[in-house]
Design a protein around this motif. Structure first.
Motif, PDB file in Angstrom:
ATOM      1  N   ASN A 105      14.556   1.730   3.030  1.00 10.06           N
ATOM      2  CA  ASN A 105      14.162   3.245   2.841  1.00 10.06           C
ATOM      3  C   ASN A 105      15.041   4.117   2.173  1.00 10.06           C
ATOM      4  OD1 ASN A 105      12.053   2.691   4.541  1.00 10.06           O
ATOM      5  ND2 ASN A 105      12.855   3.220   6.300  1.00 10.06           N
ATOM      6  N   ARG A 129       6.970   3.247   2.069  1.00 11.89           N
ATOM      7  CA  ARG A 129       6.156   4.418   3.113  1.00 11.89           C
ATOM      8  C   ARG A 129       4.899   4.288   2.549  1.00 11.89           C
ATOM      9  NH1 ARG A 129       9.860   9.376   1.214  1.00 11.89           N
ATOM     10  NH2 ARG A 129      11.238   7.607   0.738  1.00 11.89           N
ATOM     11  N   ASN A 131       2.650   2.334   2.592  1.00 11.65           N
ATOM     12  CA  ASN A 131       2.077   1.258   3.227  1.00 11.65           C
ATOM     13  C   ASN A 131       2.385   1.195   4.742  1.00 11.65           C
ATOM     14  OD1 ASN A 131       2.141  -1.082   0.547  1.00 11.65           O
ATOM     15  ND2 ASN A 131       0.426  -0.064   1.504  1.00 11.65           N
ATOM     16  N   LYS A 132       2.927   2.242   5.142  1.00 16.97           N
ATOM     17  CA  LYS A 132       3.073   2.557   6.735  1.00 16.97           C
ATOM     18  C   LYS A 132       1.957   3.160   7.144  1.00 16.97           C
ATOM     19  CE  LYS A 132       8.269   3.026   6.394  1.00 16.97           C
ATOM     20  NZ  LYS A 132       9.504   3.744   6.642  1.00 16.97           N
ATOM     21  N   SER A 133       1.425   2.914   8.668  1.00 13.62           N
ATOM     22  CA  SER A 133       0.347   3.537   9.328  1.00 13.62           C
ATOM     23  C   SER A 133       0.613   4.865   9.585  1.00 13.62           C
ATOM     24  CB  SER A 133      -0.352   2.465  10.256  1.00 13.62           C
ATOM     25  OG  SER A 133       0.821   2.418  11.218  1.00 13.62           O
ATOM     26  N   GLN A 134       2.349   5.032  10.028  1.00 11.77           N
ATOM     27  CA  GLN A 134       2.721   6.248  10.500  1.00 11.77           C
ATOM     28  C   GLN A 134       4.020   6.545   9.736  1.00 11.77           C
ATOM     29  OE1 GLN A 134       2.772   5.521  14.739  1.00 11.77           O
ATOM     30  NE2 GLN A 134       0.548   6.828  15.156  1.00 11.77           N
ATOM     31  N   PRO A 135       4.083   7.044   8.627  1.00 10.91           N
ATOM     32  CA  PRO A 135       5.468   7.175   7.859  1.00 10.91           C
ATOM     33  C   PRO A 135       5.884   8.498   8.693  1.00 10.91           C
ATOM     34  CG  PRO A 135       3.369   7.827   6.545  1.00 10.91           C
ATOM     35  CD  PRO A 135       3.028   7.154   7.578  1.00 10.91           C
ATOM     36  N   GLY A 198       1.188  -2.324  11.623  1.00 10.78           N
ATOM     37  CA  GLY A 198       1.674  -1.209  11.576  1.00 10.78           C
ATOM     38  C   GLY A 198       1.865  -0.817   9.993  1.00 10.78           C
ATOM     39  N   VAL A 199       1.540  -2.314   8.995  1.00  6.55           N
ATOM     40  CA  VAL A 199       1.745  -1.966   7.687  1.00  6.55           C
ATOM     41  C   VAL A 199       0.188  -2.005   7.177  1.00  6.55           C
ATOM     42  CG1 VAL A 199       2.564  -3.320   5.526  1.00  6.55           C
ATOM     43  CG2 VAL A 199       3.969  -3.139   7.403  1.00  6.55           C
ATOM     44  N   THR A 200      -0.154  -1.122   6.447  1.00  6.06           N
ATOM     45  CA  THR A 200      -1.491  -0.909   6.246  1.00  6.06           C
ATOM     46  C   THR A 200      -2.163  -2.100   5.564  1.00  6.06           C
ATOM     47  OG1 THR A 200      -1.143   0.302   4.244  1.00  6.06           O
ATOM     48  CG2 THR A 200      -1.447   1.653   6.311  1.00  6.06           C
TER      49      THR A 200
END
Length: 340
Positions: A105, A129, A131-135, A198-200
């Motif tokens: 990151n 970031r 591809n994060k469901s909740q960055p 959690g990774v889209t």
């Protein structure tokens, strides 16, 4: 003795014009008489004069450089998209600057800052970031700050609240293609391994997997879908988990979240002398073509992904944000047979 390179001042002096006139001829952005233009161009050709790229970019307010941030250049999927984008960018007169964040990151943030300060004309973003469901809010705000200066294009990713253009492979359709192919070969027990919840991109494939099993009326077991990561070792670990939690009740076909995972699974099955599965990867990298057996895999439209991303950067100033979806296809090889 090395000859001193010709400068714009030398060209102007010999042509008996101002340096501003020479700049106008080079940029072709202001009227100059044909006689003067021809004289300047002849001298440029005579001395093989190469205008300084930085000076030219300041004059035209164009750097002809595009940033490209990705999480892991050693992953064949990211590398292939980058290669296709770079090949196409060169034909358009642009140069790509690679920012390999190495799944960090902090490094990703550093590249965002550095590239925006280097006056690139835009940034193509993959992984991390987006591809994060909740960055987290800091990551979102950091990206918004960059987008206030230059455009950002996302590839196979999206963040709610970020209004920018993006290009995607329809990965859910890719899973549908795999299930349909396996069903056509009489498979009724199908497993999915790899990825991180959690990774889209993983979430999309997992959700599509369960939907497709339901659609075809196939047996659904939670133990047949295992999160394990994205590398070769993740495939090995997933198979070991399969053996532990399922004992003799194993599926007849395994789908990998990507090619690296399914190759790891194939190696682990051989080492553990498991009965043959059908194996299907995702990404259709060169690894699948060189494995034994050659592995069936879902292919991204790599050329289109790379070219569309470049076009979106080039034209983003003249168009509204656009979301482009591209269809994958299934490259069928030796690794998918009827169940034993």
């Amino acid at each position: 003795m090395k000859q001193k390179p010709v400068t714009i001042y030398d060209i102007a002096k010999e042509a008996k014009v101002s340096t501003a006139t020479v700049s106008r001829v080079i940029a072709n952005n202001y009227p100059v008489s044909e006689k003067t233009k021809k004289m300047v161009l002849d001298l440029i050709k005579k001395y093989d004069y190469q205008p300084n790229a930085v000076a030219r970019s300041l004059t035209k307010k164009e750097s002809k450089m595009i940033g490209f941030i990705l999480p892991d250049i050693t992953n064949p999927f990211f590398a292939q998209v980058f290669i296709e984008a770079e090949k196409y960018a060169l034909t358009k007169g642009y140069t790509l600057i690679l920012g390999n964040s190495m799944n960090s990151n902090e490094i990703e943030s550093k590249y965002l800052r550095d590239l925006s300060e280097r006056q690139v004309e835009g940034i193509i973003f993959m992984g991390g970031r987006i591809n994060k469901s909740q960055p987290d809010h800091m990551e979102i705000n950091e990206l918004k700050d960059v987008m206030n200066k230059i455009p950002v294009i996302m590839v196979n990713g999206k963040i709610d609240g970020i209004n920018c253009s993006s290009v995607h492979t329809n990965e859910a359709k890719g899973i549908d293609l795999v299930i349909e192919h396996l069903v056509s070969h009489d498979h009724k027990k199908i497993g999915l391994i790899g990825g991180v919840k959690g990774v889209t991109t993983t979430d999309i494939k997992v959700n599509a997997y369960w939907r497709s099993l339901t659609k075809h009326g196939l047996l659904m077991k939670e133990n047949w879908q295992i999160y394990s990561g994205y590398d070769v070792d993740s495939g090995r670990k997933a198979v070991e988990t399969f053996i532990h939690v399922n004992e003799s009740d194993l599926p007849t076909a395994l789908i990998g979240i990507n090619d690296l995972v399914i190759i790891g699974a194939l190696k682990a099955c051989r080492q553990n002398h498991l009965h043959p599965f059908s194996f299907v990867g995702f990404d259709n990298t060169d690894l699948t073509k060189n494995a034994t057996p050659e592995i069936t895999s879902v292919s991204h439209p790599y050329k289109d992904l790379g070219e569309k991303a470049i076009d979106l950067i080039i034209h983003t100033k003249t168009m509204k944000p656009e979301e482009i979806w591209l269809d994958p296809y299934l490259a069928i090889r030796e690794s998918t047979n009827r169940p034993h």
